[in-house]
Design a protein around this motif. Structure first.
Motif, mmCIF file in Angstrom:
data_model
loop_
_atom_site.group_PDB
_atom_site.id
_atom_site.type_symbol
_atom_site.label_atom_id
_atom_site.label_comp_id
_atom_site.label_asym_id
_atom_site.label_seq_id
_atom_site.Cartn_x
_atom_site.Cartn_y
_atom_site.Cartn_z
ATOM 1 N N THR A 789 0.827 -1.202 0.000
ATOM 2 C CA THR A 789 0.000 0.000 0.000
ATOM 3 C C THR A 789 0.858 1.247 0.000
ATOM 4 O OG1 THR A 789 -1.857 -1.068 1.115
ATOM 5 C CG2 THR A 789 -1.666 1.314 1.350
ATOM 6 N N GLU A 790 1.891 1.266 0.853
ATOM 7 C CA GLU A 790 2.747 2.444 0.960
ATOM 8 C C GLU A 790 3.538 2.670 -0.327
ATOM 9 O OE1 GLU A 790 5.115 1.886 4.421
ATOM 10 O OE2 GLU A 790 3.394 1.721 5.776
ATOM 11 N N LEU A 791 4.039 1.592 -0.915
ATOM 12 C CA LEU A 791 4.835 1.734 -2.129
ATOM 13 C C LEU A 791 4.001 2.215 -3.308
ATOM 14 C CD1 LEU A 791 7.022 -1.488 -1.825
ATOM 15 C CD2 LEU A 791 7.836 0.870 -1.675
ATOM 16 N N LEU A 792 2.779 1.735 -3.407
ATOM 17 C CA LEU A 792 1.920 2.085 -4.538
ATOM 18 C C LEU A 792 1.078 3.330 -4.281
ATOM 19 C CD1 LEU A 792 0.696 -1.475 -5.599
ATOM 20 C CD2 LEU A 792 2.572 -0.110 -6.551
ATOM 21 N N GLY A 793 1.109 3.867 -3.065
ATOM 22 C CA GLY A 793 0.345 5.071 -2.753
ATOM 23 C C GLY A 793 -1.157 4.852 -2.819
ATOM 24 N N ASP A 794 -1.603 3.662 -2.438
ATOM 25 C CA ASP A 794 -3.032 3.331 -2.500
ATOM 26 C C ASP A 794 -3.723 3.837 -1.233
ATOM 27 O OD1 ASP A 794 -5.453 2.298 -3.283
ATOM 28 O OD2 ASP A 794 -4.973 0.238 -2.689
ATOM 29 N N VAL A 795 -3.915 5.153 -1.185
ATOM 30 C CA VAL A 795 -4.454 5.810 0.006
ATOM 31 C C VAL A 795 -5.569 6.754 -0.416
ATOM 32 C CG1 VAL A 795 -3.908 7.210 2.035
ATOM 33 C CG2 VAL A 795 -2.143 5.748 1.025
ATOM 34 N N SER A 796 -6.662 6.755 0.333
ATOM 35 C CA SER A 796 -7.750 7.703 0.068
ATOM 36 C C SER A 796 -7.673 8.849 1.067
ATOM 37 C CB SER A 796 -9.114 7.010 0.149
ATOM 38 O OG SER A 796 -9.329 6.480 1.441
ATOM 39 N N HIS A 797 -8.047 10.044 0.605
ATOM 40 C CA HIS A 797 -7.980 11.244 1.427
ATOM 41 C C HIS A 797 -9.299 12.004 1.334
ATOM 42 C CE1 HIS A 797 -3.556 10.797 1.546
ATOM 43 N NE2 HIS A 797 -3.645 10.520 0.254
ATOM 44 N N ARG A 798 -9.720 12.592 2.452
ATOM 45 C CA ARG A 798 -10.895 13.465 2.473
ATOM 46 C C ARG A 798 -10.676 14.555 3.518
ATOM 47 N NH1 ARG A 798 -11.429 10.248 -1.025
ATOM 48 N NH2 ARG A 798 -13.285 9.107 -1.697
ATOM 49 N N VAL A 799 -11.303 15.725 3.286
ATOM 50 C CA VAL A 799 -11.246 16.776 4.298
ATOM 51 C C VAL A 799 -12.417 16.603 5.263
ATOM 52 C CG1 VAL A 799 -10.053 18.486 2.883
ATOM 53 C CG2 VAL A 799 -12.536 18.351 2.795
ATOM 54 N N ALA A 800 -12.185 16.999 6.497
ATOM 55 C CA ALA A 800 -13.227 16.955 7.519
ATOM 56 C C ALA A 800 -14.103 18.200 7.396
ATOM 57 C CB ALA A 800 -12.579 16.898 8.901
ATOM 58 N N PRO A 801 -15.373 18.080 7.818
ATOM 59 C CA PRO A 801 -16.002 16.905 8.411
ATOM 60 C C PRO A 801 -16.484 15.917 7.342
ATOM 61 C CG PRO A 801 -17.556 18.729 8.366
ATOM 62 C CD PRO A 801 -16.262 19.272 7.849
#
Length: 890
Positions: A789-801
């Protein structure tokens, strides 16, 4: 001045769209405060002081302007050098203070009291104060209304002829909603002042035809501006046929908008003169400001500060100009010698050169615009401001933005989230992290991956275009067609090869081609084409139609185009076309209908050069339509959130902290803080020896897990820092000794510690991060644990709230998410606990910006529940959130 809180200073937009400067009071304000007081009516003085007081006694005056910015705080609002409002609070206990206001009679009704209350409350929260009290005379209804309308839960009591008001000043859902609504109305009105002037003055024009000022005057006159146009020139009688006057004081009336084309070093002086003569806004075409270096940046700062202090907005500097095609305005205060027709597309550009390209592309494609704003260096008026205006503007149906930088992405996301529900927003932006900036743009930077803000834009319903070409491809659909009702597409044309290409491209873009494409003979006649078109539009299993036509010896292209525009207009199904030689929104594909009110309206099918462009535009329009129609969920409403407990832990941890230096929260405090928000960490006991480890395991109960208490090894099973499923004392003794040996070898720790923790059920380990990003504000991230996951950057991001739906989408959006939903025969995991933790953390970091970074690594999702195994929290003493709980121009 010692202890002066410069961070409390702010430029603000008032209810009527004007601007003012807000800052803490200083002793040097005594004369201005006395002047304001003496100009007040006897009634206003009595309502503030409960007694007649025509002049402030020197002792009282000195006390009012001398504060310690901790137990006694006062803020003033100024226009120029005149104080127009004062707000103050005096601490009466460790967590409460008495608040009072005084607004100048001449400025009543401009929302000054509400803004002062927001800023005082924010300052008070910084000082640990949680409650305001006030004593107000019953007849002082405006002040009582300020408290009541702020969105706080206000309690009242009546004693001895005075109304006692009490309320907690922690932000509530209602207070945040009120603040956003007031901000929206004020900023929309301030932009309207710029775009709807009834009088314009050009300053800095010369008699040379090729000069910038001369061109501006010619463009304004050729567009047939409906208001008054004047020129200021110390010598000329007229320029470009327009009457010239020696100075602003000689004009026959007040100018709403001043267009400034003077050298940068003279701009501040010109702005001061504009302020002295009642100009409402300035458009600065001149260059030579922040884009040239530090000296120019200082000139820009002084010019903008002067303008805001006197109630004026600034477009620019280094602006290409602005345009309003509304029939009652007809303003072209830009350097563009040509304009598209009037239409429904609003355009914003930071680059002057790209502004020209945008207007040219719109004109070439036959797309009409409503308004155009070039922000140049974006020193004051930004895309956020113009979005506020476009949300209200009935003439703007689609928004197109070319952004070289985003000064306040959190605010942009917040506004766009609301605007996108009624109007599509298309954004062209190359770098969204603030690391690659053109000259003159000063913003914060983010260390996050470039695709982070892409996800944040998607969360807000904003459509990302990579090029101007794509922006207008999409604008063609939104400007001419109804939104697609679904993903089902029908394809019809007279080329089998083109039909195949369209089908393949449609499927690759996420559209569904379930109906067999209609591929007619290359030399099909017009009547057959019309029959097949009508049959396709009559089908219930098709939401949108793609039509392609290649000229041949058969039907004439013009005849087919006419049939298509009529059929598409009758059906109202979303339609795009690929017609050779027709590119854009053109008359050849336009038909005219009579609407329900008897008015004649046009309907046009947009045409594209290639099938890729047509399909891409239709697919993005379909994505937006589905986003707009979707249920976006609800924000968390849970009673078990203990913010007082969180504040106590944070304040204690930061009591000896130094500004700018992160503080790692003790692990016990981390567990306690998360517990305040209903998030429990799986029990563990830290042991320093095998014997302590054995005792811990007996207390917790086998099976257990062992983890090295060091960041280098804590989650590294492959390095021997983690041992799982230990179910006997013998196994624990062996593994505990092995981990301690590895710790000594890797980091040289002579007294290594090991956590003994309850063994979590089998599941999928996940990583959740939350905290304050310098650019985006409170941000959450989700991924599965592991190097891949870290190597491929498979991360989702959202702003709060986050809403509950957004939390769920966040989990599902990562590429590895199938592992949570029964991948290759594995049992599906219950993701509800993951979503619940994401929602709770989004509220936590939204309310507590001192949380620099919170990491849960891992949280194990199982078939029935979720388990938090480990967490850490870093705090920062002096967070500076761009989009905070007080309104200000940033």
């Amino acid at each position: 001045m010692e202890n002066y809180p410069a961070e409390w200073e702010a430029d603000v937009v008032l209810r009527d769209g004007g601007t003012a400067h807000l800052r803490p009071i200083v002793p040097a304000d005594a004369e201005a405060l006395s002047k304001m007081h003496e100009a007040q009516s006897p009634e206003s003085v009595y309502l503030r002081f409960f007694a007649p007081l025509p002049r402030l006694p020197k002792r009282d005056l000195d006390r009012f302007v001398t504060v310690d910015y901790r137990d006694r705080v006062a803020m003033i609002m100024l226009v120029g050098s005149d104080i127009i409002g004062v707000g103050r609070f005096d601490k009466i206990s460790a967590t409460s203070a008495e608040v009072a206001f005084n607004i100048a009679d001449a400025h009543q009704g401009r929302g000054i009291g509400s803004i002062l209350l927001e800023h005082l409350a924010a300052a008070a929260r910084d000082l640990g104060i949680r409650k305001f009290t006030a004593e107000v005379l019953p007849q002082n209804r405006p002040m009582l209304q300020v408290f009541q309308a702020a969105g706080y839960e206000v309690s009242r009591g009546f004693d001895d002829g005075v109304v006692a008001v009490n309320f907690d000043i922690d932000p509530t859902a209602r207070s945040i909603e009120v603040q956003a609504s007031r901000e929206h109305r004020a900023e929309a009105l301030s932009v309207r002042t710029v775009l709807h002037p009834t009088s314009v003055v050009v300053i800095g024009a010369s008699r040379k035809r090729k000069s910038t000022g001369h061109l501006l005057i010619r463009n304004i006159t050729s567009a047939k501006f409906t208001g008054d146009l004047w020129v200021v020139h110390p010598e000329a009688d007229q320029i470009a046929g327009v009457q010239a006057y020696p100075s602003l004081g000689d004009l026959p009336g007040k100018a709403d908008l001043a267009v400034i084309a003077v050298p940068a070093e003279s701009a501040t002086e010109v702005v001061q003169e504009c302020a002295a003569h009642g100009v409402k806004a300035v458009l600065v075409i001149s260059s030579g400001f922040a884009e040239t270096g530090d000296e120019g940046a200082e000139l820009q700062r002084r010019m903008v500060a002067t303008s805001r202090a006197y109630g004026m907005r600034v477009v620019g500097p280094n602006s290409f100009g602005l345009v309003n095609e509304a029939a009652d305005v007809s303003l072209n205060a830009s350097l563009a010698p040509f304009l598209p027709d009037s239409g429904s597309l609003g355009l914003f550009s930071q680059s002057g050169a790209l502004g020209t390209a945008l207007l040219s592309a719109a004109k070439n494609r036959g797309l009409g615009i409503s308004t155009f704003v070039s922000a140049g260096n974006r020193a004051d008026m930004s895309g956020n401001d113009v979005l506020q205006y476009w949300e209200e503007d009935p003439d703007t149906k689609t928004v197109g933005l070319y952004l070289e930088s985003i000064g306040n992405p959190r605010k942009f996301s917040r506004i766009a989230r609301r605007v996108s529900r009624v109007k599509p927003i298309i954004v062209i932006k190359s770098d969204l992290t603030g690391r690659e900036l053109p000259p003159g743009h000063i913003v914060r930077t983010s260390s996050l991956a470039p695709n982070t803000l892409d996800q944040v834009l998607g969360q807000a319903g904003v459509i990302r275009a990579d090029t101007i070409h794509q922006l207008f491809d999409l604008a063609q659909v939104f400007s001419t067609q109804s939104l697609p009702a679904g993903r089902r597409v029908g394809v019809i044309g007279n080329s089998a090869a083109m039909a195949t290409l369209l089908v393949q491209r449609s499927r690759s873009e996420g559209l569904h081609v379930e109906a067999e494409p209609v591929s007619l003979h290359p030399e099909v006649d017009a009547e057959r084409f019309r029959t097949e078109l009508d049959a396709m539009y009559a089908r219930d299993d098709i939401d949108s139609v793609i039509v392609t036509f290649t000229p041949s010896a058969g039907a004439e292209e013009a005849e087919i185009a006419a049939h298509l525009s009529e059929a598409a207009a009758r059906s109202q199904k979303t339609t795009v076309a690929c017609f050779l030689g027709i590119h854009g929104v053109k008359d050849e594909l336009t038909t005219y209908l009579t609407d329900d009110e008897g008015a004649r309206v046009s309907r046009t099918v947009p045409s594209y050069v290639g099938p890729e462009d047509a399909v891409w535009a239709l697919a993005r329009a379909t994505d937006y339509s589905r986003w707009r129609a979707a249920d976006h969920g609800r924000f968390l409403e849970i009673e078990d959130l203990d913010d007082k407990g969180v504040r106590s832990i944070i304040e204690s941890a930061l009591s000896d902290a130094r500004p700018g230096t992160p503080v790692r929260l003790e692990r016990s405090d981390t567990r306690a803080l998360l517990s305040c928000y209903g998030i429990e960490v799986l029990p563990y006991i830290t042991a320093a020896s095998v014997e302590e480890g054995l005792a811990a395991a007996e207390e917790i109960g086998y099976p257990v897990a062992l983890k090295a208490v060091t960041n280098v090894l804590r989650h590294r099973m492959e390095l021997g820092g983690v041992r799982l499923n230990i179910d006997s004392p013998e196994e624990l003794r062996e593994d505990f000794t092995a981990i301690q040996r590895i710790i000594r070898q890797v980091i040289g720790d002579s007294d290594p510690l090991v956590d003994v923790q309850t063994m979590a059920p089998h599941g999928v380990p996940c990583v959740i991060r939350a905290g304050e990003d310098p650019l985006l504000g409170p941000l959450l991230s989700f991924s599965l644990a592991g190097d891949t996951t870290e190597l491929l950057g498979d991360v989702s991001h959202r702003v709060a709230p986050l809403t509950d739906r957004e939390a769920g989408d966040m989990i599902k959006s990562i590429k590895a998410s199938p592992r949570l939903f029964g991948y290759r025969g594995l049992p599906p995991m219950n993701i509800d606990p993951l979503g619940n933790v994401l929602e709770r953390l989004s509220v936590l970091v939204e309310r507590h910006p001192q949380i620099r970074e919170l990491v849960i690594h891992p949280m194990v999702a199982t078939e029935t529940e979720g388990h938090v195994l480990s967490a850490r929290i870093d705090l920062l003493l002096d967070p500076t959130r761009i989009d905070s709980t007080r309104r200000l121009l940033s």
